[in-house]
Design an enzyme around this catalytic site. Structure first.
Site, PDB file in Angstrom:
ATOM      1  CD  GLU A  85       4.014  15.597  -8.258  1.00 35.15           C
ATOM      2  OE1 GLU A  85       3.300  14.821  -8.825  1.00 35.15           O
ATOM      3  OE2 GLU A  85       5.041  16.062  -8.745  1.00 35.15           O
TER       4      GLU A  85
ATOM      5  CB  CYS B 232       1.909  12.203 -11.878  1.00 31.06           C
ATOM      6  SG  CYS B 232       1.285  10.838 -13.326  1.00 31.06           S
TER       7      CYS B 232
ATOM      8  CD  GLU C 112       2.713  12.059 -16.705  1.00 34.36           C
ATOM      9  OE1 GLU C 112       2.626  12.908 -15.434  1.00 34.36           O
ATOM     10  OE2 GLU C 112       2.321  10.754 -16.580  1.00 34.36           O
TER      11      GLU C 112
ATOM     12  CE  LYS D 108      17.566   6.731 -16.010  1.00 36.56           C
ATOM     13  NZ  LYS D 108      17.078   5.870 -14.578  1.00 36.56           N
TER      14      LYS D 108
END
Length: 490
Positions: free
Chosen positions: A393, A291, A257, A181
């Site tokens: 973040e 990231c 992750e 997906k």
């Protein structure tokens, strides 16, 4: 741009070797983040569609030839997928740039070749693996590593094809079947993996691709489906928590992750001729939507003024514009929703009395890009390492420079975060490089470099940055079950 990538595409589900429509005829739009033009109508998988994909993958695993075919034959087919990706790299790079908003040249020269390498590496790596033997008096134990079953691979929008093949390579090499997906905002290149797998001779049902959203949609249907044995996910920490909860009832194996807020530590003895250009890349590559971005830049106060001057000049030299233009260094962020999130931190930065060094507004662009989701590369100076822009973040082209005086202070700031995915250290002192690298709590530390990956090495995060590791035998351990066989020799 060419006509073949500017037309509105219809993106279907790929289930059991065929492209099919959503069973409920549910479609959603995908837009070009540079212009807001609609570039695709995508079929959203219903619960029934996910069930069909899961059953096809289960049948292919249990009764198809994939799991039991000779390892060399299986790996040759995976290598053929890699070859096809290289043969189609210009097409795939155009689509990646169109879908994500990243510069075409970056996709062409770095990401698409890396996507192919992910597949070929794990095919090669799997062929080199063996088991262990543990002799006893009158007995011998030996181990086998067998595929788990049906894998759900849920991948993010920032590096769609590259991060998907990073998971698909070890998954297939180990003999599993897969349901992929991709992120709903960037489905174009990943949707083509179905036809690429079929062209490579991979049996129907082994590679399936479904599209849709997370909670209450395709993602939730996958993470709760009893026929899916494991989930490999790259994305936000909050989504990882939801997937772990959804998979608990069926005891799915998980590998995550997740988010990051890396400290990029610049010591006074750093070679700024190296540190500045790499720190610019670490801050603004893919518009900061990485990231691993070095979004907290810790600079020793004795060189702060010099660093600020050079870093600001390097940021100002970046060309922000049309991702399809080969001169562009930085494109837009990926979507309206994400743009609103990223730009909300401009107000937060002002509220926290951050000092704006550069950027902070929309760049001046040609008229056809005026509706795109653009933000200048933005730099703040912030003395308080606990400020929100230093802790959360942002995942956009906004970085914060935090001064420090001593090595101990730098370590304290670097570790004072919920995340622990990676870190960067700049120093010409070898002893300090080792000392700092050992003490920063993160899964990967780069010294005098950034974004260098050896696929044999472990990759993953401490704390809220992930669960498990990918890379080399770590990936294969996740996608296999270890079996011990004990033989009586008497």
């Amino acid at each position: 741009m060419t006509e073949t990538i500017t037309k509105v595409r219809e993106v279907k589900l790929f289930i059991n070797g065929k492209y099919v429509e959503s069973s409920a005829n549910q479609l959603f739009e995908v837009k070009n983040p540079a212009t807001q033009e609609v570039i695709a109508h995508v079929h959203e998988a219903t619960a029934d569609d996910v069930d069909q994909a899961a059953r096809a993958a289960r049948e292919a695993f249990e009764n198809g030839p994939w799991r039991t075919m000779p390892l060399s034959e299986r790996c040759n087919k995976i290598r053929r997928m890699a070859e096809i990706i290289i043969e189609r790299k210009e097409e795939l790079a155009r689509l990646e740039a169109l879908d994500v908003g990243k510069p075409y040249t970056v996709a062409l020269e770095r990401e698409i070749p890396r996507a192919a390498h992910n597949l070929s590496f794990f095919a090669d790596f799997m062929e080199q693996q063996g088991g262990e033997v543990y002799p006893m008096e009158d007995y011998i134990n030996y181990t086998r590593y067998e595929p788990v079953g049906v894998a759900g691979l849920i991948t993010p929008w920032n590096l769609p094809l590259m991060l998907t093949t990073w998971k698909l390579g070890p998954c297939l090499a180990a003999g599993n079947t897969a349901i992929i997906k991709p992120a709903e905002v960037t489905p174009l290149t990943v949707s083509l993996l179905g036809e690429i797998a079929k062209e490579a001779g991979i049996p129907d049902g082994v590679v399936n691709v479904v599209h849709g959203f997370g909670g209450g949609s395709t993602g939730e249907y996958m993470t709760t489906h009893p026929e899916i044995d494991l989930i490999s996910f790259t994305g936000e920490t909050s989504t990882g928590k939801a997937i772990m909860k959804n998979g608990a009832d069926t005891l799915k194996k998980v590998s995550f992750e997740l988010g990051g807020k890396a400290a990029n530590i610049i010591f006074e003895d750093a070679d700024l001729n190296k540190a500045i250009p790499v720190s610019i890349q670490a801050a603004f590559m893919n518009s900061g939507q990485v990231c691993l971005a070095g979004s907290r830049i810790l600079v020793q106060r004795t060189i702060l003024d010099k660093f600020l001057e050079q870093f600001k000049a390097a940021a100002a030299a970046l060309v922000v514009g049309d991702p399809q233009n080969p001169t562009t260094n930085m494109g837009p962020v990926v979507s309206k929703e994400h743009y609103e999130k990223v730009t909300s931190y401009l107000d937060i930065a002002r509220e926290e009395n951050s000092t704006l060094i550069y950027g902070g507004k929309r760049p001046e662009l040609p008229d056809y890009l005026n509706t795109g989701y653009y933000l200048e590369p933005t730099i703040y100076l912030q003395e308080n390492p606990n400020a929100r822009i230093c802790q959360e973040e942002i995942f956009g082209p906004i970085v914060t420079i935090i001064p420090f005086d001593t090595e101990e202070e730098a370590l304290s700031i670097a570790n004072a975060t919920d995340y622990g995915l990676n870190g960067i250290v700049w120093t010409e002192n070898l002893t300090r490089a080792h000392r700092i690298s050992h003490k920063v709590r993160a899964g990967t530390i780069w010294v005098n470099c950034w974004f260098v990956r050896d696929l044999r090495a472990p990759f993953g995060g401490f704390k809220k940055s992930g669960v498990g590791r990918e890379g080399g035998h770590h990936s294969l351990e996740f996608f296999t079950e270890a079996k011990n066989i004990c033989i009586n020799l008497n």
